[in-house]
Write an enzyme that holds these catalytic residues in place. Structure first.
Site, PDB file in Angstrom:
ATOM      1  CB  CYS A 119      -0.935  -0.008   1.200  1.00  0.00           C
ATOM      2  SG  CYS A 119      -1.819  -1.553   1.385  1.00  0.00           S
ATOM      3  CG  HIS A 170      -3.171   3.165   2.334  1.00  0.00           C
ATOM      4  ND1 HIS A 170      -3.891   2.785   1.212  1.00  0.00           N
ATOM      5  CD2 HIS A 170      -3.101   2.065   3.121  1.00  0.00           C
ATOM      6  CE1 HIS A 170      -4.226   1.522   1.331  1.00  0.00           C
ATOM      7  NE2 HIS A 170      -3.768   1.053   2.480  1.00  0.00           N
ATOM      8  CG  ASN A 199      -6.816  -1.140   1.711  1.00  0.00           C
ATOM      9  OD1 ASN A 199      -6.138  -0.732   0.771  1.00  0.00           O
ATOM     10  ND2 ASN A 199      -6.283  -1.626   2.820  1.00  0.00           N
TER      11      ASN A 199
HETATM   12  N1  ACO Z   1     -18.461  -8.882  10.006  1.00  0.00           N
HETATM   13  C1  ACO Z   1     -18.941  -9.167  11.221  1.00  0.00           C
HETATM   14  N2  ACO Z   1     -18.159  -9.541  12.253  1.00  0.00           N
HETATM   15  C2  ACO Z   1     -16.842  -9.629  12.011  1.00  0.00           C
HETATM   16  C3  ACO Z   1     -16.285  -9.354  10.759  1.00  0.00           C
HETATM   17  C4  ACO Z   1     -17.148  -8.962   9.715  1.00  0.00           C
HETATM   18  N3  ACO Z   1     -16.732  -8.665   8.483  1.00  0.00           N
HETATM   19  N4  ACO Z   1     -14.946  -9.531  10.833  1.00  0.00           N
HETATM   20  C5  ACO Z   1     -14.681  -9.894  12.090  1.00  0.00           C
HETATM   21  N5  ACO Z   1     -15.806  -9.957  12.807  1.00  0.00           N
HETATM   22  C6  ACO Z   1     -15.983 -10.309  14.199  1.00  0.00           C
HETATM   23  C7  ACO Z   1     -14.880 -11.187  14.718  1.00  0.00           C
HETATM   24  O1  ACO Z   1     -15.148 -12.551  14.437  1.00  0.00           O
HETATM   25  C8  ACO Z   1     -14.945 -10.910  16.211  1.00  0.00           C
HETATM   26  O2  ACO Z   1     -15.970 -11.628  16.780  1.00  0.00           O
HETATM   27  P1  ACO Z   1     -15.805 -12.294  18.234  1.00  0.00           P
HETATM   28  O3  ACO Z   1     -15.579 -11.133  19.171  1.00  0.00           O
HETATM   29  O4  ACO Z   1     -17.097 -12.996  18.430  1.00  0.00           O
HETATM   30  O5  ACO Z   1     -14.611 -13.192  18.124  1.00  0.00           O
HETATM   31  C9  ACO Z   1     -15.327  -9.430  16.264  1.00  0.00           C
HETATM   32  O6  ACO Z   1     -15.916  -9.129  14.985  1.00  0.00           O
HETATM   33  C10 ACO Z   1     -14.174  -8.515  16.504  1.00  0.00           C
HETATM   34  O7  ACO Z   1     -13.137  -8.883  15.606  1.00  0.00           O
HETATM   35  P2  ACO Z   1     -11.784  -8.099  15.583  1.00  0.00           P
HETATM   36  O8  ACO Z   1     -10.867  -8.694  14.569  1.00  0.00           O
HETATM   37  O9  ACO Z   1     -11.294  -7.954  16.978  1.00  0.00           O
HETATM   38  O10 ACO Z   1     -12.307  -6.715  15.054  1.00  0.00           O
HETATM   39  P3  ACO Z   1     -11.591  -5.342  15.091  1.00  0.00           P
HETATM   40  O11 ACO Z   1     -12.377  -4.416  15.905  1.00  0.00           O
HETATM   41  O12 ACO Z   1     -10.131  -5.471  15.365  1.00  0.00           O
HETATM   42  O13 ACO Z   1     -11.761  -4.903  13.591  1.00  0.00           O
HETATM   43  C11 ACO Z   1     -10.516  -4.726  11.567  1.00  0.00           C
HETATM   44  C12 ACO Z   1     -11.201  -5.661  12.533  1.00  0.00           C
HETATM   45  C13 ACO Z   1     -11.545  -3.799  10.950  1.00  0.00           C
HETATM   46  C14 ACO Z   1      -9.840  -5.496  10.433  1.00  0.00           C
HETATM   47  C15 ACO Z   1      -9.495  -3.934  12.389  1.00  0.00           C
HETATM   48  O14 ACO Z   1      -8.634  -4.777  13.098  1.00  0.00           O
HETATM   49  C16 ACO Z   1      -8.684  -3.043  11.539  1.00  0.00           C
HETATM   50  O15 ACO Z   1      -9.185  -2.066  11.046  1.00  0.00           O
HETATM   51  N6  ACO Z   1      -7.384  -3.318  11.381  1.00  0.00           N
HETATM   52  C17 ACO Z   1      -6.547  -2.550  10.511  1.00  0.00           C
HETATM   53  C18 ACO Z   1      -6.314  -3.350   9.349  1.00  0.00           C
HETATM   54  C19 ACO Z   1      -6.567  -2.643   8.067  1.00  0.00           C
HETATM   55  O16 ACO Z   1      -7.101  -1.578   7.950  1.00  0.00           O
HETATM   56  N7  ACO Z   1      -6.123  -3.333   7.064  1.00  0.00           N
HETATM   57  C20 ACO Z   1      -6.301  -2.855   5.792  1.00  0.00           C
HETATM   58  C21 ACO Z   1      -5.469  -3.646   4.904  1.00  0.00           C
HETATM   59  S1  ACO Z   1      -3.851  -3.554   5.268  1.00  0.00           S
HETATM   60  C22 ACO Z   1      -3.287  -2.120   4.772  1.00  0.00           C
HETATM   61  O17 ACO Z   1      -3.799  -1.500   3.933  1.00  0.00           O
HETATM   62  C23 ACO Z   1      -2.180  -1.647   5.510  1.00  0.00           C
END
Ligand code: ACO
Length: 316
Positions: A114, A242, A272
């Site tokens: 990215c 980004h 993204n």
């Molecule tokens: N829909 C519904 N529920 C979901 C989904 C979904 N799509 N995905 C995960 N969950 C659930 C999980 O199973 C979990 O459930 P549980 O508590 O029963 O186990 C709950 O939601 C929380 O999951 P987490 O992974 O802890 O969710 P988090 O709040 O961390 O959000 C996310 C996940 C959005 C990916 C976050 O970690 C994030 O934004 N990380 C940054 C990563 C990013 O932006 N990457 C982009 C690509 S990389 C780059 O460009 C650099």
């Protein structure tokens, strides 16, 4: 002082827009979860007849036309990507023919995930200094829908396809990009297996770790670029970060005490798009008049690798 200025931009998104409600039908997720956690409402996926090359070509042609220059004036053509149609020829190599660039144009693809487009800007700045032709074409293009695992709801809702292009020009009296770059070899937090591993080439990500990395590196990178350019962040007209997650962006805006009006993004309707995200946003800022001639935009990307890069770009 010498460096590059932004001459023109272009972008292309696939026709098919996929909303969170569309995803709800095939993935165990909800619009509410996706919007709250990421800010994403829809993204675009390539359909039949669309390709990585098609997107890059459309974005590049638009940028060339707006620059009012001939393909033969380009000295360097770089495509930042990790989803090119073929490993070889590179996308940049195919563009040489499709766009009618001269055969001695420096054409290659570059993978810094990215952060790739900003890596590309810096690379173009260095190469153009040594080139007889002073115009460069830098593209970020991705078809991430082809490497998305739709059985993994924690990643599949995040990504989209698209391409953005920039024509830059090198000048002896132009400001330097004051680029800042970094990489931190890490194969576990965010990775896509290669052809030699035998595993399907899907995006794997530890979301929480990526989040931690991004909120550490994005504000630091922006500060370092401004310091290198000898200006304060208040003197920057626009920020093109980004578009990975709105919560990461909000965190950086707050930490850097930036005016949110200078940080307009597009994540809600692109998702993204990795290396394409910054140039698509740049094109939208220029096309909508939010980035005007003479103004400075601080671009920054971060992603798999782990990698990051920032640069201060002035619109000619
Ligand atoms: N829909 C519904 N529920 C979901 C989904 C979904 N799509 N995905 C995960 N969950 C659930 C999980 O199973 C979990 O459930 P549980 O508590 O029963 O186990 C709950 O939601 C929380 O999951 P987490 O992974 O802890 O969710 P988090 O709040 O961390 O959000 C996310 C996940 C959005 C990916 C976050 O970690 C994030 O934004 N990380 C940054 C990563 C990013 O932006 N990457 C982009 C690509 S990389 C780059 O460009 C650099």
């Amino acid at each position: 002082m010498s460096g590059i200025k932004l001459i023109s931009t272009g972008s292309a998104l696939p026709a098919q827009e996929v909303t969170n409600f569309d995803l709800e039908k095939k993935v165990d997720t909800s619009d509410e979860w996706i919007v709250t956690r990421t800010g994403i409402k829809s993204r675009h996926y390539c359909g039949e007849g669309e390709s990585h090359l098609g997107l890059c070509l459309a974005a590049a042609r638009q940028a060339l036309e707006r620059a009012g220059i001939e393909p033969g004036q380009i000295g360097v053509c770089l495509v930042a990507t990790l989803t090119q149609d073929t490993m070889t020829p590179s996308a940049a190599c195919v563009l040489q023919k499709e766009l009618g660039l001269a055969e001695d144009t420096v054409c290659f693809d570059l993978n810094a995930a990215c952060a790739g487009f900003v890596y590309g800007l810096h690379t173009a700045e260095c190469l153009l200094a040594a080139s007889e032709r002073k115009y460069g074409l830098v593209i970020g293009g991705e078809v991430l829908s082809r490497i998305t695992d739709f059985t993994d709801r924690s990643t599949c809702v995040l990504f989209g396809d698209g391409a953005g292009a920039a024509i830059v020009r090198w000048g002896e009296d132009y400001p330097s990009l004051s680029a800042v770059m970094g990489s931190r070899g890490n194969s576990g937090v965010l990775y896509i297996p290669g052809v030699n591993t035998g595993d399907p080439s899907y995006i794997h990500m530890d979301g929480k770790e990526v989040f931690r990395f991004a909120v550490e590196v994005l504000p630091r990178c922006a500060k370092e670029v401004a310091a290198k350019a000898g200006i304060s962040l208040d003197e920057v007209d626009r920020f093109a970060f980004h578009q990975a997650n709105q919560r990461i962006l909000d965190h950086a805006i707050k930490k850097l005490k930036l005016d949110p009006a200078k940080c307009t993004g597009n994540i809600a309707h692109t998702g993204n798009t990795s290396a394409a995200s910054v140039p698509i946003l740049l094109d939208q800022l220029v096309s909508s008049g939010q980035l005007r001639s003479g103004q400075k935009v601080l671009c920054a990307g971060f992603g798999g690798g782990l990698t990051w890069a920032g640069a201060l770009l002035q619109l000619a």
